[in-house]
Design a protein around this motif. Structure first.
Motif, mmCIF file in Angstrom:
data_model
loop_
_atom_site.group_PDB
_atom_site.id
_atom_site.type_symbol
_atom_site.label_atom_id
_atom_site.label_comp_id
_atom_site.label_asym_id
_atom_site.label_seq_id
_atom_site.Cartn_x
_atom_site.Cartn_y
_atom_site.Cartn_z
ATOM 1 N N CYS A 30 0.840 -1.195 0.000
ATOM 2 C CA CYS A 30 0.000 0.000 0.000
ATOM 3 C C CYS A 30 0.873 1.242 0.000
ATOM 4 O O CYS A 30 1.982 1.241 0.522
ATOM 5 N N ARG A 31 0.337 2.273 -0.610
ATOM 6 C CA ARG A 31 1.031 3.557 -0.603
ATOM 7 C C ARG A 31 0.037 4.625 -0.166
ATOM 8 O O ARG A 31 -1.171 4.449 -0.341
ATOM 9 N N PRO A 32 0.538 5.692 0.413
ATOM 10 C CA PRO A 32 -0.378 6.749 0.861
ATOM 11 C C PRO A 32 -1.153 7.330 -0.318
ATOM 12 O O PRO A 32 -0.568 7.657 -1.354
ATOM 13 N N LEU A 33 -2.445 7.412 -0.175
ATOM 14 C CA LEU A 33 -3.323 7.970 -1.203
ATOM 15 C C LEU A 33 -4.237 8.999 -0.556
ATOM 16 O O LEU A 33 -4.820 8.745 0.489
ATOM 17 N N ARG A 34 -4.365 10.131 -1.193
ATOM 18 C CA ARG A 34 -5.252 11.165 -0.677
ATOM 19 C C ARG A 34 -5.887 11.872 -1.871
ATOM 20 O O ARG A 34 -5.206 12.293 -2.778
ATOM 21 N N GLY A 35 -7.195 11.931 -1.868
ATOM 22 C CA GLY A 35 -7.908 12.610 -2.940
ATOM 23 C C GLY A 35 -8.703 11.652 -3.798
ATOM 24 O O GLY A 35 -8.309 10.503 -4.009
ATOM 25 N N SER A 36 -9.825 12.152 -4.278
ATOM 26 C CA SER A 36 -10.756 11.313 -5.042
ATOM 27 C C SER A 36 -10.186 10.804 -6.360
ATOM 28 O O SER A 36 -10.712 9.841 -6.920
ATOM 29 N N GLU A 37 -9.115 11.410 -6.847
ATOM 30 C CA GLU A 37 -8.524 10.922 -8.100
ATOM 31 C C GLU A 37 -7.920 9.528 -7.936
ATOM 32 O O GLU A 37 -7.665 8.838 -8.917
ATOM 33 N N HIS A 38 -7.746 9.079 -6.692
ATOM 34 C CA HIS A 38 -7.216 7.732 -6.438
ATOM 35 C C HIS A 38 -8.320 6.690 -6.236
ATOM 36 O O HIS A 38 -8.019 5.506 -6.079
ATOM 37 N N VAL A 88 -15.196 -13.850 11.211
ATOM 38 C CA VAL A 88 -14.661 -12.495 11.106
ATOM 39 C C VAL A 88 -15.140 -11.915 9.782
ATOM 40 O O VAL A 88 -14.932 -12.518 8.727
ATOM 41 N N LYS A 89 -15.776 -10.771 9.841
ATOM 42 C CA LYS A 89 -16.170 -10.052 8.636
ATOM 43 C C LYS A 89 -15.197 -8.891 8.475
ATOM 44 O O LYS A 89 -15.029 -8.074 9.382
ATOM 45 N N ILE A 90 -14.541 -8.839 7.314
ATOM 46 C CA ILE A 90 -13.564 -7.801 7.019
ATOM 47 C C ILE A 90 -14.171 -6.852 5.995
ATOM 48 O O ILE A 90 -14.715 -7.289 4.981
ATOM 49 N N SER A 91 -14.059 -5.558 6.261
ATOM 50 C CA SER A 91 -14.571 -4.527 5.348
ATOM 51 C C SER A 91 -13.476 -3.504 5.091
ATOM 52 O O SER A 91 -12.877 -2.979 6.031
ATOM 53 N N TYR A 92 -13.250 -3.221 3.828
ATOM 54 C CA TYR A 92 -12.272 -2.221 3.422
ATOM 55 C C TYR A 92 -12.930 -1.105 2.628
ATOM 56 O O TYR A 92 -13.833 -1.333 1.821
ATOM 57 N N SER A 93 -12.443 0.089 2.831
ATOM 58 C CA SER A 93 -12.627 1.241 1.958
ATOM 59 C C SER A 93 -11.502 2.199 2.320
ATOM 60 O O SER A 93 -10.879 2.068 3.374
ATOM 61 N N THR A 94 -11.224 3.141 1.456
ATOM 62 C CA THR A 94 -10.152 4.096 1.713
ATOM 63 C C THR A 94 -10.782 5.447 1.990
ATOM 64 O O THR A 94 -11.245 6.121 1.065
ATOM 65 N N HIS A 95 -10.817 5.820 3.252
ATOM 66 C CA HIS A 95 -11.488 7.056 3.657
ATOM 67 C C HIS A 95 -10.878 8.282 2.980
ATOM 68 O O HIS A 95 -11.601 9.202 2.613
ATOM 69 N N ASP A 96 -9.554 8.273 2.792
ATOM 70 C CA ASP A 96 -8.880 9.440 2.213
ATOM 71 C C ASP A 96 -9.171 9.647 0.729
ATOM 72 O O ASP A 96 -8.816 10.684 0.174
ATOM 73 N N VAL A 97 -9.798 8.656 0.077
ATOM 74 C CA VAL A 97 -10.197 8.841 -1.323
ATOM 75 C C VAL A 97 -11.715 8.784 -1.478
ATOM 76 O O VAL A 97 -12.229 8.893 -2.581
ATOM 77 N N ALA A 98 -12.417 8.586 -0.368
ATOM 78 C CA ALA A 98 -13.889 8.516 -0.353
ATOM 79 C C ALA A 98 -14.420 7.409 -1.249
ATOM 80 O O ALA A 98 -15.361 7.594 -2.010
ATOM 81 N N GLY A 99 -13.798 6.239 -1.167
ATOM 82 C CA GLY A 99 -14.247 5.093 -1.949
ATOM 83 C C GLY A 99 -13.231 3.970 -1.869
ATOM 84 O O GLY A 99 -12.429 3.904 -0.941
#
Length: 111
Positions: free
Chosen positions: A10-18, A82-93
């Protein structure tokens, strides 16, 4: 593709373009057996175990992976599941990071 994703980091991502568009997310999803994109836009899978101890071992292993990748899922833990849920808050999706971590967990679960 699962192996390729699992080898990425993983790499740091910020912004909806990601954020991945639906077609990109679905293409990555095909390599993750049992994972789904829920209505809320979360990448999710539920894992089951024969005992509470096995469940907690898995949770702790996933937590270690999350710390190494600096990408943390929501975990819903119960007896033997165990239920695992992912999303990336910093990209809003959903981002590629969500699928990388899911692939790492999938590879771990196959051991």
């Amino acid at each position: 593709m699962l192996t390729e994703l699992a080898l990425e980091h993983c790499r740091p991502l910020r912004g909806s373009e990601h954020a991945l568009d639906p077609a990109q997310a679905l293409a990555l999803l095909t390599d993750l057996p049992g994972w789904q994109i829920a209505e809320a836009g979360l990448l999710q899978k539920e894992f089951t175990f024969a005992s509470y101890a096995a469940t907690l071992l898995f949770v702790n292993t996933v937590a270690g992976l999350a710390e190494r990748e600096n990408h943390h899922p929501d975990l819903e833990v119960g007896y033997g599941r165990v239920k695992i849920s992912y999303s990336t808050h910093d990209v809003a999706g959903l981002s590629r990071n969500d699928f990388i971590c899911a692939a790492k967990i999938e590879a771990l679960a196959r051991i």
